[in-house]
Write a protein that holds these residues in place. Sequence first.
Motif, PDB file in Angstrom:
ATOM      1  N   ILE A 143      62.662  50.069  10.332  1.00 58.69           N
ATOM      2  CA  ILE A 143      62.564  51.503  10.556  1.00 58.69           C
ATOM      3  C   ILE A 143      63.439  52.186   9.514  1.00 58.69           C
ATOM      4  CG2 ILE A 143      62.975  53.393  12.186  1.00 58.69           C
ATOM      5  CD1 ILE A 143      60.923  51.348  13.178  1.00 58.69           C
TER       6      ILE A 143
ATOM      7  N   TYR B 191      61.196  54.094  20.873  1.00 55.12           N
ATOM      8  CA  TYR B 191      60.691  55.206  20.061  1.00 55.12           C
ATOM      9  C   TYR B 191      60.738  56.537  20.815  1.00 55.12           C
ATOM     10  CZ  TYR B 191      59.251  51.833  16.587  1.00 55.12           C
ATOM     11  OH  TYR B 191      59.260  50.847  15.630  1.00 55.12           O
TER      12      TYR B 191
ATOM     13  N   CYS C  70      54.242  61.408  16.331  1.00 52.63           N
ATOM     14  CA  CYS C  70      55.375  61.456  15.407  1.00 52.63           C
ATOM     15  C   CYS C  70      55.526  62.834  14.774  1.00 52.63           C
ATOM     16  CB  CYS C  70      55.191  60.430  14.297  1.00 52.63           C
ATOM     17  SG  CYS C  70      55.051  58.749  14.896  1.00 52.63           S
TER      18      CYS C  70
END
Length: 175
Positions: free
Chosen positions: A131, A30, A50
């Motif tokens: 994802i 990530y 995020c």
Amino acid sequence: VKEIDGVLSMSRSVRVMMIVRELRRMVEFYRDGLGLSVKLDTDRFAQLECGTIAQKNPTESTDSGVVLELLQAENEATCTTGYSPFVVFEIEDMDERIPSLILRGASLDGPVVYHSFVKVAALRAPCGHMIGLREKPDVNIETFTSSAASHAAKLRLDEINEQEKAQTNPNPSQQ
């Protein structure tokens, strides 16, 4: 619970927790694959930022955001995966991100799909989680819609003009 401009606000942030088999590998996936920044990283737990959530009231604190929390699995039963959870990231350059994620162990789950105003892809992360990637084009949608409508209207008008010509002169070779 707090009221802001008549809207009840129950949370200042969104947290998505995923249980993973290999914490180190998923933090790298990530962080390096999607460019998320690491807020906290321990032996059993990690938090990655995020993005932020737009505030309805600009005077409110801007610490609201979306945080991905990764927890090291204690056993296999806590880690079974299917198509859930499905975490979707909005990105700027899918052509750059997909190879980066594949190099880190992801696999595409079907083709990249091109819709009218968005490009989407589904990948399976190395830990098995799904994802989603969404890439919006760098275009003003109102301008694009307006020019597309104008173009469609012009094509239809040209088509009507051609039909009228054909009706007034049914056999153009007799001229």
